[in-house]
Design a protein around this motif. Sequence first.
Motif, short mmCIF file in Angstrom:
data_model
loop_
_atom_site.label_atom_id
_atom_site.label_comp_id
_atom_site.label_asym_id
_atom_site.label_seq_id
_atom_site.Cartn_x
_atom_site.Cartn_y
_atom_site.Cartn_z
N SER A 1 0.98 -1.17 -0.15
CA SER A 1 -0.20 0.01 -0.06
C SER A 1 0.93 1.23 -0.19
CB SER A 1 -0.91 -0.17 1.17
OG SER A 1 -0.30 0.03 2.40
N VAL A 2 0.34 2.13 -0.50
CA VAL A 2 0.84 3.54 -0.51
C VAL A 2 0.04 4.80 -0.17
CG1 VAL A 2 2.00 5.49 -2.16
CG2 VAL A 2 2.74 3.10 -2.22
N ALA A 3 0.21 5.56 0.69
CA ALA A 3 -0.83 6.69 0.99
C ALA A 3 -1.87 6.24 1.38
CB ALA A 3 -0.74 7.65 -0.07
N THR B 1 -4.33 0.61 -1.24
CA THR B 1 -3.80 -0.84 -1.52
C THR B 1 -3.40 -0.99 -3.11
OG1 THR B 1 -5.06 -1.90 0.22
CG2 THR B 1 -4.00 -3.14 -1.27
N LEU B 2 -2.20 -1.24 -3.33
CA LEU B 2 -1.74 -1.41 -4.85
C LEU B 2 -1.89 -3.04 -5.11
CD1 LEU B 2 1.50 0.69 -5.21
CD2 LEU B 2 -0.93 1.21 -5.45
N VAL C 1 -0.57 8.45 -6.13
CA VAL C 1 -1.93 8.18 -5.51
C VAL C 1 -2.38 9.67 -4.96
CG1 VAL C 1 -3.04 7.09 -3.42
CG2 VAL C 1 -1.20 5.88 -4.69
N GLY C 2 -3.40 10.11 -5.69
CA GLY C 2 -3.86 11.48 -5.33
C GLY C 2 -2.72 12.58 -5.50
N ASP C 3 -2.40 13.23 -4.50
CA ASP C 3 -1.39 14.19 -4.36
C ASP C 3 0.07 13.42 -4.12
OD1 ASP C 3 -2.97 16.43 -5.21
OD2 ASP C 3 -3.41 16.74 -3.09
N SER D 1 10.42 -1.91 -0.24
CA SER D 1 9.93 -1.93 1.10
C SER D 1 10.25 -0.54 1.76
CB SER D 1 10.25 -2.91 2.11
OG SER D 1 11.68 -3.17 2.05
N ALA D 2 11.31 0.14 1.29
CA ALA D 2 11.58 1.45 1.80
C ALA D 2 10.94 2.55 1.23
CB ALA D 2 13.19 1.76 1.53
N ARG D 3 10.05 2.47 0.26
CA ARG D 3 9.22 3.19 -0.38
C ARG D 3 7.79 3.14 -0.20
NH1 ARG D 3 12.57 6.29 -4.51
NH2 ARG D 3 14.91 5.27 -4.27
N ALA D 4 7.38 1.89 0.34
CA ALA D 4 5.93 1.55 0.28
C ALA D 4 5.71 0.75 1.74
CB ALA D 4 5.52 0.97 -1.07
N ASP D 5 4.51 0.62 1.87
CA ASP D 5 4.39 -0.34 3.07
C ASP D 5 4.21 -1.81 2.45
OD1 ASP D 5 3.26 -1.63 5.36
OD2 ASP D 5 1.38 -0.78 5.45
N VAL D 6 5.14 -2.60 2.61
CA VAL D 6 5.26 -3.93 1.94
C VAL D 6 5.17 -5.03 3.04
CG1 VAL D 6 6.42 -5.51 0.61
CG2 VAL D 6 6.46 -2.90 -0.01
N ARG D 7 4.14 -5.78 3.00
CA ARG D 7 3.70 -6.89 3.75
C ARG D 7 3.93 -8.36 2.95
NH1 ARG D 7 0.83 -4.79 8.37
NH2 ARG D 7 1.26 -2.47 8.34
#
Length: 233
Positions: free
Chosen positions: A125-127, A130-131, A183-185, A213-219
């Motif tokens: 996920s980003v901001a 969920t991607l 994602v939006g702004d 994982s340093a740029r997004a929430d990666v599970r």
Amino acid sequence: MTLAAGRGPISGDPAGRFVPALPAGVVYIEPHPRRVQAFRGGRAVIDTERALLVHRHGQPLGYAFPVDEVGELPSEPEPGAPGFVRVPWDAVDTWLEEGRVLVHYPPNPYHRIDCRPTRRHLRVSVAGMTLVDTPDTVILFETALEPRLYVDPAHVRTELLRRSDTSSYCNYKGYATYWTAVVGDTVIDDVAWSYPDPPPESLPVKGFLSFDSARADVRAELPLSRRSEAGRA
């Protein structure tokens, strides 16, 4: 790569341990009976099957050549192999090994890639958006590196990604294309990458995406690290 880099056995951060321990500064040199060619100005300036591979901590994997094979190219002696010299990678225009163009360093015979279809879950996920959220993934095991999950773009909100200008190269996976999340702004540069035309060993992840994982929430459901167990005395 591999023996002396990443978490290879003679790197500065090996995944395992030698018993008894190796002395510091070990260099591994071995015959490399493949045809290695170097071209400068359209002319072959090295063409040999007598090269050595030199694995040295803190340096990329390199070739050493018999001194009589390098002509007037700049070179320096290889201390561990009398009569052999190293040639700077940028001293020529193009390097080939058995006809394959090389970039940055020689391919390593100890480096292996395994791509396995799996049901390991990946959620990105980003901001708050969920991607990716799927167990339909491919796990890529690469020697001396941590495993990674790749996913078919069909499972990704690709409308939230746009291709960036960033590129990189790997001798084992080819040229990487990078993707920015919007994602939006919120704009996150190079949040993911893919390999559009990988060599045969990496074809199972052709066009698939992996996420930083340093740029997004990666599970990512990955194998448990064995680092602590391997490092025990």
